[in-house]
Design a protein around this motif. Structure first.
Motif, PDB file in Angstrom:
ATOM      1  N   VAL A 190       2.338 -14.510  35.981  1.00 19.13           N
ATOM      2  CA  VAL A 190       2.788 -13.858  37.210  1.00 19.13           C
ATOM      3  C   VAL A 190       1.583 -13.537  38.082  1.00 19.13           C
ATOM      4  N   THR A 191       1.633 -13.935  39.320  1.00 16.12           N
ATOM      5  CA  THR A 191       0.561 -13.624  40.266  1.00 16.12           C
ATOM      6  C   THR A 191       1.046 -12.547  41.225  1.00 16.12           C
ATOM      7  N   THR A 192       0.238 -11.527  41.360  1.00 17.43           N
ATOM      8  CA  THR A 192       0.589 -10.426  42.261  1.00 17.43           C
ATOM      9  C   THR A 192      -0.497 -10.303  43.325  1.00 17.43           C
ATOM     10  N   GLU A 193      -0.071  -9.983  44.512  1.00 23.94           N
ATOM     11  CA  GLU A 193      -1.010  -9.802  45.609  1.00 23.94           C
ATOM     12  C   GLU A 193      -1.711  -8.462  45.449  1.00 23.94           C
ATOM     13  N   ARG A 194      -3.035  -8.502  45.457  1.00 23.87           N
ATOM     14  CA  ARG A 194      -3.827  -7.281  45.311  1.00 23.87           C
ATOM     15  C   ARG A 194      -4.054  -6.642  46.673  1.00 23.87           C
ATOM     16  N   ASP A 195      -3.935  -5.334  46.670  1.00 26.23           N
ATOM     17  CA  ASP A 195      -4.226  -4.581  47.886  1.00 26.23           C
ATOM     18  C   ASP A 195      -5.733  -4.340  47.930  1.00 26.23           C
ATOM     19  N   GLU A 196      -6.430  -5.041  48.815  1.00 23.76           N
ATOM     20  CA  GLU A 196      -7.880  -4.975  48.869  1.00 23.76           C
ATOM     21  C   GLU A 196      -8.383  -3.776  49.667  1.00 23.76           C
ATOM     22  N   ARG A 197      -7.480  -2.974  50.218  1.00 21.85           N
ATOM     23  CA  ARG A 197      -7.912  -1.827  50.998  1.00 21.85           C
ATOM     24  C   ARG A 197      -8.526  -0.755  50.103  1.00 21.85           C
ATOM     25  N   THR A 198      -9.472   0.010  50.644  1.00 18.67           N
ATOM     26  CA  THR A 198     -10.033   1.132  49.899  1.00 18.67           C
ATOM     27  C   THR A 198      -9.016   2.272  49.849  1.00 18.67           C
ATOM     28  N   LEU A 199      -9.284   3.213  48.967  1.00 19.79           N
ATOM     29  CA  LEU A 199      -8.377   4.349  48.832  1.00 19.79           C
ATOM     30  C   LEU A 199      -8.287   5.132  50.136  1.00 19.79           C
ATOM     31  N   TYR A 200      -9.413   5.281  50.832  1.00 18.44           N
ATOM     32  CA  TYR A 200      -9.388   5.992  52.105  1.00 18.44           C
ATOM     33  C   TYR A 200      -8.547   5.249  53.128  1.00 18.44           C
ATOM     34  N   GLN A 201      -8.669   3.933  53.168  1.00 17.69           N
ATOM     35  CA  GLN A 201      -7.883   3.150  54.131  1.00 17.69           C
ATOM     36  C   GLN A 201      -6.385   3.275  53.874  1.00 17.69           C
ATOM     37  N   LEU A 209     -13.867  13.731  46.483  1.00 19.17           N
ATOM     38  CA  LEU A 209     -13.891  13.644  47.935  1.00 19.17           C
ATOM     39  C   LEU A 209     -13.494  12.239  48.354  1.00 19.17           C
ATOM     40  N   ILE A 210     -12.445  12.163  49.206  1.00 18.42           N
ATOM     41  CA  ILE A 210     -11.991  10.881  49.747  1.00 18.42           C
ATOM     42  C   ILE A 210     -12.022  10.998  51.263  1.00 18.42           C
ATOM     43  N   ASP A 211     -12.984  10.336  51.881  1.00 20.34           N
ATOM     44  CA  ASP A 211     -13.066  10.308  53.338  1.00 20.34           C
ATOM     45  C   ASP A 211     -13.740   9.002  53.758  1.00 20.34           C
ATOM     46  N   SER A 212     -14.086   8.901  55.016  1.00 14.38           N
ATOM     47  CA  SER A 212     -14.621   7.637  55.538  1.00 14.38           C
ATOM     48  C   SER A 212     -16.013   7.329  55.002  1.00 14.38           C
ATOM     49  N   LEU A 213     -16.750   8.315  54.506  1.00 12.56           N
ATOM     50  CA  LEU A 213     -18.118   8.105  54.039  1.00 12.56           C
ATOM     51  C   LEU A 213     -18.246   8.087  52.520  1.00 12.56           C
ATOM     52  N   SER A 214     -17.412   8.841  51.816  1.00  6.42           N
ATOM     53  CA  SER A 214     -17.575   8.977  50.365  1.00  6.42           C
ATOM     54  C   SER A 214     -17.384   7.653  49.634  1.00  6.42           C
ATOM     55  N   GLN A 215     -16.608   6.744  50.216  1.00  8.41           N
ATOM     56  CA  GLN A 215     -16.384   5.461  49.548  1.00  8.41           C
ATOM     57  C   GLN A 215     -17.663   4.629  49.465  1.00  8.41           C
ATOM     58  N   PHE A 216     -18.678   4.964  50.282  1.00  8.82           N
ATOM     59  CA  PHE A 216     -19.953   4.257  50.247  1.00  8.82           C
ATOM     60  C   PHE A 216     -21.042   5.059  49.546  1.00  8.82           C
ATOM     61  N   ASP A 217     -20.708   6.212  49.005  1.00 10.76           N
ATOM     62  CA  ASP A 217     -21.681   7.079  48.336  1.00 10.76           C
ATOM     63  C   ASP A 217     -21.892   6.570  46.909  1.00 10.76           C
ATOM     64  N   THR A 218     -23.051   5.946  46.648  1.00 11.85           N
ATOM     65  CA  THR A 218     -23.315   5.358  45.326  1.00 11.85           C
ATOM     66  C   THR A 218     -23.570   6.404  44.248  1.00 11.85           C
ATOM     67  N   THR A 219     -23.799   7.661  44.647  1.00  7.49           N
ATOM     68  CA  THR A 219     -24.010   8.709  43.643  1.00  7.49           C
ATOM     69  C   THR A 219     -22.699   9.208  43.063  1.00  7.49           C
ATOM     70  N   ARG A 220     -21.583   8.789  43.657  1.00 10.23           N
ATOM     71  CA  ARG A 220     -20.284   9.219  43.152  1.00 10.23           C
ATOM     72  C   ARG A 220     -19.680   8.143  42.258  1.00 10.23           C
ATOM     73  N   PHE A 221     -18.894   8.583  41.289  1.00  7.18           N
ATOM     74  CA  PHE A 221     -18.177   7.677  40.398  1.00  7.18           C
ATOM     75  C   PHE A 221     -16.707   7.763  40.754  1.00  7.18           C
ATOM     76  N   TYR A 222     -16.234   6.738  41.468  1.00  5.05           N
ATOM     77  CA  TYR A 222     -14.852   6.699  41.930  1.00  5.05           C
ATOM     78  C   TYR A 222     -14.467   8.006  42.623  1.00  5.05           C
ATOM     79  N   HIS A 223     -15.242   8.322  43.664  1.00  5.94           N
ATOM     80  CA  HIS A 223     -15.003   9.474  44.554  1.00  5.94           C
ATOM     81  C   HIS A 223     -15.276  10.819  43.893  1.00  5.94           C
ATOM     82  N   THR A 224     -15.749  10.859  42.644  1.00  6.51           N
ATOM     83  CA  THR A 224     -16.028  12.134  41.977  1.00  6.51           C
ATOM     84  C   THR A 224     -17.535  12.345  41.883  1.00  6.51           C
ATOM     85  N   ARG A 225     -17.935  13.613  41.927  1.00  2.78           N
ATOM     86  CA  ARG A 225     -19.336  13.926  41.691  1.00  2.78           C
ATOM     87  C   ARG A 225     -19.651  13.864  40.200  1.00  2.78           C
TER      88      ARG A 225
END
Length: 587
Positions: free
Chosen positions: A142-153, A200-216
């Motif tokens: 079964v092939t399913t379409e993946r939602d490539e959007r980020t959590l913030y989007q 933290l989920i906002d427009s900048l946290s998704q690019f914060d490499t010090t966070r692990f999946y939006h968590t400190r």
């Protein structure tokens, strides 16, 4: 008081009363609305597979607090059976129960005015999670379409920001059931605690490499666990497991791998001479873990693995028959390559580990032991990842140990991880020690002892593969004297003086250089039998060099055995003659 202030105070009080009554009214009348919306959302988003229920839902718009009691998310078994018939059922289903879920200060004003949801605390008490896994072949195609959007989007149309200061999951009970058509295997974890900090989920946290999946930070604390292996012989246990994502560290305390029965019972059940292992490490630390890579690709990359103290004890009993198996291609580095889990650890550091090997002699029924105490050192480039090996295909080890807790042994290994013939090298040195320490293994296994030996030093340099070891060995010693032993009628050992004399006088060089000043260098050219393990082959190759240094060539060794046999026969004849002549007759 001026009339104007009376009016102002009156208006403020009236507004507060209206707000309070309005909040109370909304809190009272929103409950059924929320209840209906929540249940419909769960049904619609899971294709009617899951149902949600709870005993109590309370929230307060003024304080920003909410709570749910006895929350239950359960799979509808009838719907799941229907989805199986339609070949639409997922492989995993989840059943979740939460005794109490509390939300403190979710700041409703910010939601309305700023589209920002911020929660101070979420506390989840005694959650029970049961995952049931059942394989369905149709899910592989079964092939399913993946939602490539980020959590913030995905949430940005509703909220500009979501933040949670702290989530605490207390006393988690987790159960995983793996079902097949005929069997069901279960794994359970109890009393697990998880603390999640600063989501933290906002427009900048998704690019914060010090966070692990939006968590400190995520801190996981799991108490002891014991797992019994399917063969019913061993168990694996630990006292505590801790994971800290902020420090990128995993700490395992009280790790043990051991048989579930005594040594005697182990071999009695096995009915064969097969190694028994007991491994215990008080603390293991995995540092600088690449958590993002592990979640994304299931590859375990880490900077270092630390093993601080511990014991590795191997034992065998040769009174039971051996079942030879082909050990070619099963050296440690080759087994690492065959490991299904991709790993890459820059350095594995050992500190003060005691290693021992014990064996019960088939002939003499006694146990001999050799030990490598206070072993420390480092393994570098420990990996089976093909991409990493293209950059560096050599794994190296630099180890220091104390043989029989006395002689300092330094050994360096290199392993060519991409060589199909298992190419590797080993070289090292043994410092000064007294040879009598080896009687702990020689006397029980060979019925012989080192009467004296002053070992000044030993060095070796060997290049090997799956089939042959070639190299050289230097062995400096003096004053070597051996005693070959025999057992009297009371079971006590005494020296075979004639045979020992022959060995010390004519077969073995008592020093190197020998009495004529000639220095003997051991030449190693050892062909590995297919049934020999990596470590046995290593020892036999070194033993070949040691024999040459001691002057024990194959010819001289055969002469020793012949002389020993002749001396034994002569002793029996002369002993019998004198016993008949001078012995007392039985009454």
């Amino acid at each position: 008081m001026k009339p104007v202030w009376k009016w102002i105070i009156g208006i403020v009080v009236a507004l507060l009363i209206v707000i309070t009554i309005g909040a109370w009214y909304l809190s009272r009348h929103w409950k059924p609305i929320l209840d209906t919306q929540l249940k419909e959302a769960i049904i619609n988003s899971t294709d009617s597979l899951y149902l949600i229920a709870y005993d109590g839902l309370d929230f307060n718009l003024i304080t920003g607090n909410a709570s749910i009691k006895n929350l239950r998310l359960t799979a509808d078994t009838a719907r799941y059976a229907q989805m199986e018939r339609l070949q639409q059922a997922p492989d995993n289903i989840y059943n979740v129960r939460i005794a109490n879920l509390r939300i403190r200060q979710f700041h409703p004003r910010r939601i309305l005015t700023e589209r920002r949801l911020h929660i101070d605390d979420i506390v989840i008490d005694t959650p029970s999670i049961h995952v049931v896994s059942k394989y369905h072949a149709y899910n592989d195609t079964v092939t399913t379409e993946r939602d490539e959007r980020t959590l913030y989007q995905r949430i940005s149309n509703i909220l500009r920001e979501v933040g949670v200061s702290r989530i605490a999951l207390n006393d988690i009970h987790f159960k995983f059931s793996k079902k097949t058509d005929s069997t069901s295997n279960e794994t359970e974890l109890h009393n697990l605690n998880v603390l999640v900090s600063d989501i933290l989920i906002d427009s900048l946290s998704q690019f914060d490499t010090t966070r692990f999946y939006h968590t400190r930070a995520i801190d996981i604390d799991m108490p002891g666990l014991r797992y019994e292996t399917p063969d019913s012989f061993y168990y694996v246990s630990f006292d505590r497991l801790q994971i800290a994502t902020l420090d990128k560290r995993l700490t395992l305390s009280g790790l043990k791998y051991a048989p579930r029965m005594s040594k005697a019972e182990y071999f009695k059940r096995k009915q064969q001479a097969k190694d028994m292992a007991v491994i215990a490490f008080p603390t293991i630390r995995l540092e600088n873990i690449d958590l993002q890579r592990f979640v994304r690709n299931q590859k375990l990359y880490a900077g270092s693995l630390h093993i601080d103290s511990g014991t590795v004890a191997i034992a065998n009993d040769l009174r039971y028959p051996k079942k030879p198996t082909n050990k070619i291609g099963k050296s440690p580095h080759q087994l690492l390559l065959k490991l299904k889990q991709p790993i890459k650890i820059d350095s594995v550091l050992l500190n003060n580990v005691d290693i021992s090997y014990a064996e019960v002699s088939r002939k003499y029924k006694k146990e001999g032991v050799i030990t490598f105490n206070r072993t420390s050192g480092v393994f570098r480039n420990v990996t089976n990842d093909s991409l990493a090996l293209l950059q560096d295909q050599t794994m190296a080890a630099d180890l220091t140990s104390y043989m029989m807790d006395t002689g300092k042994l330094d050994v360096e290994f290199t392993f060519d991880m991409l060589d199909e013939r298992g190419g590797h090298t080993y070289k090292g040195t043994l410092g000064p020690m007294t040879g009598t320490h080896f009687n702990r293994i020689l006397t029980p296994l060979l019925n012989a002892e080192v009467a004296s030996a002053n070992i000044k030093g030993l060095s070796f340099d060997v290049k090997a593969d799956d089939h042959r070891a070639r190299g050289s060995l230097r062995f400096d010693y003096n004053n070597m004297r051996l005693n070959l032993l025999t057992n009297d009628e009371n079971g006590e050992q005494s020296s075979k003086k004639v045979i020992s004399f022959l060995a010390n006088s004519f077969i073995i060089n008592d020093s190197n250089p020998d009495a004529n000043g000639k220095y003997h260098t051991g030449r190693i050219n050892y062909v590995r039998p297919e049934s020999y393990s990596f470590f046995k082959t290593l020892w036999q190759s070194l033993l070949q060099g040691i024999k040459e240094c001691a002057g024990i060539s194959a010819e001289r060794e055969q002469r020793l055995m012949n002389a020993a046999e002749e001396a034994k026969k002569a002793s029996e004849k002369t002993g019998g003659f004198f016993k008949r002549v001078f012995g007392k007759k039985e009454p």
